[in-house]
Design a protein around this motif. Structure first.
Motif, PDB file in Angstrom:
ATOM      1  N   ASP A  51       0.855  -0.787  -0.262  1.00  0.00           N
ATOM      2  CA  ASP A  51       0.661   0.042  -0.840  1.00  0.00           C
ATOM      3  C   ASP A  51       1.000   1.080   0.089  1.00  0.00           C
ATOM      4  OD1 ASP A  51      -2.223  -1.616  -0.146  1.00  0.00           O
ATOM      5  OD2 ASP A  51      -2.330  -1.638   1.823  1.00  0.00           O
ATOM      6  N   ALA A  52       1.670   1.213   0.518  1.00  0.00           N
ATOM      7  CA  ALA A  52       2.817   2.692   1.100  1.00  0.00           C
ATOM      8  C   ALA A  52       3.821   2.388  -0.444  1.00  0.00           C
ATOM      9  CB  ALA A  52       3.770   1.943   1.827  1.00  0.00           C
ATOM     10  N   TRP A  53       4.347   1.768  -1.191  1.00  0.00           N
ATOM     11  CA  TRP A  53       4.422   1.597  -2.756  1.00  0.00           C
ATOM     12  C   TRP A  53       3.876   1.843  -3.386  1.00  0.00           C
ATOM     13  CZ3 TRP A  53       5.371  -3.889  -5.370  1.00  0.00           C
ATOM     14  CH2 TRP A  53       6.257  -3.713  -6.426  1.00  0.00           C
ATOM     15  N   ARG A  54       2.393   2.061  -3.316  1.00  0.00           N
ATOM     16  CA  ARG A  54       1.034   2.572  -4.524  1.00  0.00           C
ATOM     17  C   ARG A  54       1.080   4.098  -3.667  1.00  0.00           C
ATOM     18  NH1 ARG A  54      -1.071  -1.234  -7.822  1.00  0.00           N
ATOM     19  NH2 ARG A  54      -1.426  -3.850  -6.673  1.00  0.00           N
ATOM     20  N   THR A  55       1.534   4.217  -2.743  1.00  0.00           N
ATOM     21  CA  THR A  55       0.774   6.135  -2.008  1.00  0.00           C
ATOM     22  C   THR A  55       1.887   6.588  -2.666  1.00  0.00           C
ATOM     23  OG1 THR A  55       0.113   4.769  -0.288  1.00  0.00           O
ATOM     24  CG2 THR A  55       1.148   7.121  -0.269  1.00  0.00           C
ATOM     25  N   TRP A  56       3.390   5.724  -3.136  1.00  0.00           N
ATOM     26  CA  TRP A  56       3.939   6.655  -3.310  1.00  0.00           C
ATOM     27  C   TRP A  56       4.262   6.623  -4.318  1.00  0.00           C
ATOM     28  CZ3 TRP A  56       9.710   4.258  -5.331  1.00  0.00           C
ATOM     29  CH2 TRP A  56      11.066   5.097  -5.608  1.00  0.00           C
ATOM     30  N   HIS A  57       3.862   6.105  -5.443  1.00  0.00           N
ATOM     31  CA  HIS A  57       3.412   6.578  -6.751  1.00  0.00           C
ATOM     32  C   HIS A  57       2.675   7.711  -7.294  1.00  0.00           C
ATOM     33  CE1 HIS A  57       7.420   4.479  -8.450  1.00  0.00           C
ATOM     34  NE2 HIS A  57       7.733   3.487  -7.725  1.00  0.00           N
ATOM     35  N   SER A  58       1.122   6.921  -6.897  1.00  0.00           N
ATOM     36  CA  SER A  58       0.310   7.717  -6.492  1.00  0.00           C
ATOM     37  C   SER A  58       0.147   9.627  -6.605  1.00  0.00           C
ATOM     38  CB  SER A  58      -0.774   7.041  -5.984  1.00  0.00           C
ATOM     39  OG  SER A  58      -1.167   7.330  -4.641  1.00  0.00           O
ATOM     40  N   THR A  59       1.143   9.887  -5.580  1.00  0.00           N
ATOM     41  CA  THR A  59       1.323  11.046  -4.511  1.00  0.00           C
ATOM     42  C   THR A  59       3.087  11.672  -5.004  1.00  0.00           C
ATOM     43  OG1 THR A  59       2.209   9.681  -2.691  1.00  0.00           O
ATOM     44  CG2 THR A  59      -0.359  10.367  -2.875  1.00  0.00           C
ATOM     45  N   GLY A  60       3.714  10.786  -5.241  1.00  0.00           N
ATOM     46  CA  GLY A  60       4.845  11.142  -5.045  1.00  0.00           C
ATOM     47  C   GLY A  60       6.082  11.708  -4.658  1.00  0.00           C
ATOM     48  N   GLU A  61       4.559  11.059  -2.705  1.00  0.00           N
ATOM     49  CA  GLU A  61       5.640  11.519  -1.671  1.00  0.00           C
ATOM     50  C   GLU A  61       6.219   9.908  -1.232  1.00  0.00           C
ATOM     51  OE1 GLU A  61       6.404  14.391  -0.360  1.00  0.00           O
ATOM     52  OE2 GLU A  61       5.660  15.459  -2.030  1.00  0.00           O
ATOM     53  N   VAL A  62       7.330  10.183  -1.388  1.00  0.00           N
ATOM     54  CA  VAL A  62       7.993   8.616  -0.148  1.00  0.00           C
ATOM     55  C   VAL A  62       7.177   8.922   1.272  1.00  0.00           C
ATOM     56  CG1 VAL A  62       9.735   7.546   1.394  1.00  0.00           C
ATOM     57  CG2 VAL A  62      10.291   8.792  -0.879  1.00  0.00           C
ATOM     58  N   PRO A  63       6.789   7.834   1.364  1.00  0.00           N
ATOM     59  CA  PRO A  63       5.705   7.432   2.545  1.00  0.00           C
ATOM     60  C   PRO A  63       6.571   7.174   4.219  1.00  0.00           C
ATOM     61  CG  PRO A  63       5.446   5.464   0.773  1.00  0.00           C
ATOM     62  CD  PRO A  63       6.082   6.540   0.743  1.00  0.00           C
ATOM     63  N   GLU A  64       5.700   8.126   4.917  1.00  0.00           N
ATOM     64  CA  GLU A  64       6.322   8.572   6.543  1.00  0.00           C
ATOM     65  C   GLU A  64       7.035   6.877   6.514  1.00  0.00           C
ATOM     66  OE1 GLU A  64       7.571  11.163   9.456  1.00  0.00           O
ATOM     67  OE2 GLU A  64       6.501  11.168   7.311  1.00  0.00           O
ATOM     68  N   GLU A  65       6.661   6.542   7.116  1.00  0.00           N
ATOM     69  CA  GLU A  65       6.642   4.981   7.456  1.00  0.00           C
ATOM     70  C   GLU A  65       8.077   4.544   6.738  1.00  0.00           C
ATOM     71  OE1 GLU A  65       3.328   3.284   4.897  1.00  0.00           O
ATOM     72  OE2 GLU A  65       3.866   4.759   6.052  1.00  0.00           O
ATOM     73  N   TRP A  66       8.289   4.366   5.484  1.00  0.00           N
ATOM     74  CA  TRP A  66       9.354   4.477   4.929  1.00  0.00           C
ATOM     75  C   TRP A  66      10.298   5.642   6.069  1.00  0.00           C
ATOM     76  CZ3 TRP A  66       8.848   3.595  -0.891  1.00  0.00           C
ATOM     77  CH2 TRP A  66       8.252   2.287  -0.817  1.00  0.00           C
ATOM     78  N   TRP A  67       9.841   6.510   5.913  1.00  0.00           N
ATOM     79  CA  TRP A  67      11.434   7.496   6.587  1.00  0.00           C
ATOM     80  C   TRP A  67      11.371   6.560   7.907  1.00  0.00           C
ATOM     81  CZ3 TRP A  67      14.289  10.283   3.601  1.00  0.00           C
ATOM     82  CH2 TRP A  67      13.589  10.586   2.021  1.00  0.00           C
TER      83      TRP A  67
END
Length: 223
Positions: free
Chosen positions: A191-207
């Protein structure tokens, strides 16, 4: 001898040593014919054009020697090579080393998997489907080749192709399982992977994964 200190590392050189261990002497052309007959191109990257160079390198290092020079009529001379005692020792040590010691070989597909997040999940899924299709075609071809080779060769000469076939089947099974997890959303992090590519923002949980020890900041920030 440790693998890193070997004078030669080309698997084709090892194949030449093994064939010469079976017979008193052989001509490079005869070596090439035998490798083809045994289907070794499926397990060894063979450049038949460089076989003479490989033999010359083996001779240079004292692993093979000229056993005879034959001439029939107007035909060119045929140089036959034989295994030396040093060559036999090298062959046995080399074989024992590669059979017993697992080595991480950095397969390019593992590299791709480790970096695939840069592509959108749907694109990765489509590409993996292409890979599975290609692997299944390769497996079918290998099965056909094995059946053909089994008509003339004992199975002991074909175990490497069997192994390769099993590895292909295992990869297909793993990729299909991975694709299923991607599709049904059970793959952790998808889900975070999809979020990154849909928003262009690196997911907070990855940071958060990056900053677990609070010793590094985000790019551009001072820790």
């Amino acid at each position: 001898m440790a693998a890193g200190r070997r004078k030669l590392r080309n698997p084709l050189a090892l194949a030449v040593l093994v064939l010469l261990a079976e017979r008193e002497s052989m001509h490079p052309y005869e070596i090439a014919q035998t490798l083809r007959q045994r289907g070794k191109e499926y397990s060894i990257k063979i450049n038949y054009g460089s076989l003479y160079t490989v033999v010359q390198n083996l001779q240079k290092h004292g692993f093979v020697e000229v056993a005879d020079v034959q001439r029939q009529g107007n035909r060119p001379e045929r140089t036959l090579y034989a295994l030396t005692p040093a060559g036999r020792e090298e062959m046995l040590d080399w074989m024992a080393d590669i059979v017993s010691v697992p080595v991480h070989e950095f397969p390019i597909f593992e590299t791709a998997l480790s970096l695939m997040g840069v592509l959108p999940p749907d694109e990765v899924a489509a590409l993996l489907e292409q890979r599975v299709n290609a692997l299944e075609v390769r497996a079918a071809g290998l099965r056909g080749a094995l059946r053909k080779l089994c008509e003339t060769l004992p199975r002991v000469f074909l175990v490497e192709s069997e192994y390769q076939l099993h590895m292909i089947d295992a990869e297909v099974e793993w990729v299909r399982g991975f694709l299923k997890e991607m599709a049904d959303g059970t793959l952790s992090g998808v889900d975070a992977w999809r979020t990154w590519h849909s928003t262009g923002e690196v997911p907070e949980e990855w940071w958060e994964l990056e900053d677990q020890d609070h010793s590094r900041g985000r790019p551009g920030e001072t820790p």
